[in-house]
Enzyme design. Structure first.
Site, PDB file in Angstrom:
ATOM      1  N   ASP A   1      -4.836   7.933  15.135  1.00  0.00           N
ATOM      2  CA  ASP A   1      -3.861   7.145  15.901  1.00  0.00           C
ATOM      3  C   ASP A   1      -2.983   8.040  16.786  1.00  0.00           C
ATOM      4  O   ASP A   1      -2.275   7.539  17.663  1.00  0.00           O
ATOM      5  CB  ASP A   1      -2.917   6.373  14.961  1.00  0.00           C
TER       6      ASP A   1
ATOM      7  N   SER B   1      -1.642   2.529  19.829  1.00  0.00           N
ATOM      8  CA  SER B   1      -0.746   3.648  19.539  1.00  0.00           C
ATOM      9  C   SER B   1      -0.995   4.830  20.485  1.00  0.00           C
ATOM     10  O   SER B   1      -0.066   5.445  20.996  1.00  0.00           O
ATOM     11  CB  SER B   1      -0.931   4.003  18.066  1.00  0.00           C
TER      12      SER B   1
ATOM     13  N   THR C   1      -8.300  -1.899  19.250  1.00  0.00           N
ATOM     14  CA  THR C   1      -9.456  -2.800  19.414  1.00  0.00           C
ATOM     15  C   THR C   1      -9.006  -4.236  19.683  1.00  0.00           C
ATOM     16  O   THR C   1      -9.635  -4.946  20.473  1.00  0.00           O
ATOM     17  CB  THR C   1     -10.364  -2.725  18.164  1.00  0.00           C
TER      18      THR C   1
ATOM     19  N   ASP D   1     -16.693  -0.012  19.563  1.00  0.00           N
ATOM     20  CA  ASP D   1     -16.183   1.022  18.638  1.00  0.00           C
ATOM     21  C   ASP D   1     -17.348   1.868  18.098  1.00  0.00           C
ATOM     22  O   ASP D   1     -17.266   3.101  18.070  1.00  0.00           O
ATOM     23  CB  ASP D   1     -15.464   0.377  17.438  1.00  0.00           C
TER      24      ASP D   1
HETATM   25 MG   LIG Z   1     -10.041   2.473  16.562  1.00  0.00          MG
END
Ligand SMILES: [Mg+2]
Length: 353
Positions: free
Chosen positions: A289, A259, A141, A47
């Site tokens: 998202d 998502s 994640t 990330d």
């Molecule tokens: Mg993320």
């Protein structure tokens, strides 16, 4: 006449490709540096590295634009081991990527640059007029950690309207017409989808050096409704089942954690309708998202609103403060799906699955 956004699209594709390669490089590692965040969702080496690479690439080409990203470097600054791991992933990714990587050497010279770029996205409050790049360095994640489908997402939003969307799905095979958690491109680098407002959606095969030729995707209206839905327990499963029954759709359809991957799945024809309404009506999703993935589905023939039928409003800051839930469907069936969702949404929640 709509603008082509040629340079923006090129920058976004190269950035998402590079960041996707970084995440894929970490996938075989046992230690992905997973840490719980304040909201208890995980953040990993991937990330942080992906956010630094995405922002460096966008800032390099568009230094005047705002950039809003999910992560901040606050925790990373306190954790030397994690910090070294993230920097190692960034450096090896730049070294091994001849084109995009080379142009970013000057932007990402050391760890201070890495912190600065991550925080540039984390500090941005959004809600501004003008150009804002919105990004989720790894959407899903938790699915990434378990080897499922995740997405690397970047969108250009101008005065609240999505203009360019690019989403990398490093685990989604290009040659298989399926998007499922368990159908994973373990030997390759997955697929990338891109869209420019008014100019359609394209899917590309990601290679380690470059992308394959793009294929345009567009869906006509379906005869049967096929559902894609979140596997996240924050959503109301019972209500969705009622909606599926009333629509005559098979249950449970395709369940995906990420998502953004759900929008990609719809764009690729894995299903043609997504319903996601929350147990908590005061919950508002984050802009990252949805930004980019929504445009990709819309340009492939879809329509996306919240459960009240309002378009998503990206001008409200880091969250979609004016929207609750998602109703995404091919445009010819959206009204029908929405009216059933609204009918069920008025009933009390019963979470029996
Ligand atoms: Mg993320």
């Amino acid at each position: 006449m709509s603008t082509l956004y040629v340079k923006e699209l090129q920058t976004a594709i190269r950035a998402v490709h590079l960041a996707s390669l970084a995440t894929k490089r970490l996938l075989p590692s046992k230690d992905k540096g997973s840490q719980p965040k304040a909201d208890r969702s995980p953040v990993t080496i991937a990330d942080y590295a992906s956010q630094a690479l995405l922002i460096a690439a966008v800032h390099h080409d568009f230094p005047e634009d705002h950039i809003l990203g999910e992560e901040s470097a606050a925790e990373l600054r306190k954790n030397q081991t994690l910090c070294d791991q993230v920097w190692h992933l960034i450096s090896t990714t730049l070294d091994q990527s001849v084109d995009t990587g080379a142009s970013l050497y000057g932007e990402l010279k050391d760890k201070d640059d890495m912190f600065r770029y991550i925080d540039m996205g984390g500090d941005e409050l959004g809600g501004v007029k003008g150009r804002v790049w919105m990004l989720d360095p790894v959407d899903g994640t938790a699915a990434f950690l378990s080897g499922g489908q995740y997405a690397v997402c970047l969108a250009l939003v101008e005065d609240g309207e999505q203009k360019v969307g690019v989403v990398g799905c490093p685990n989604a095979p290009f040659d298989v017409a399926q998007v499922k958690e368990t159908v994973v491109d373990s030997d390759g680098y997955g697929s990338l989808l891109s869209a420019v407002k008014g100019h359609g959606t394209f899917v590309w095969k990601m290679g380690v050096e470059r992308l394959g030729p793009p294929r345009k995707i567009f869906h006509k209206q379906p005869t049967a409704i096929r559902i894609v839905q979140p596997s996240n327990s924050a959503y109301d499963f019972g209500g969705r089942r009622k909606v599926a029954d009333k629509l005559g759709a098979e249950w449970p359809g395709t369940m995906l954690w990420s998502s953004q991957t759900r929008f990609v799945a719809l764009a690729l024809g894995e299903g043609n309708a997504q319903i996601a309404f929350r147990k908590r009506r005061d919950y508002h999703s984050c802009v990252w998202d949805a930004a980019g993935g929504v445009l990709i589905f819309e340009e492939a023939g879809g329509r996306v609103t919240d459960v009240e039928g309002k378009p998503l409003d990206f001008r409200q800051g880091r969250r979609l403060e004016k929207n609750s839930g998602i109703v995404a469907a091919l445009s010819g069936i959206h009204d029908r799906v929405l009216s059933v969702v609204r009918e069920v949404d008025r009933e009390p929640i019963n979470d029996g699955v």
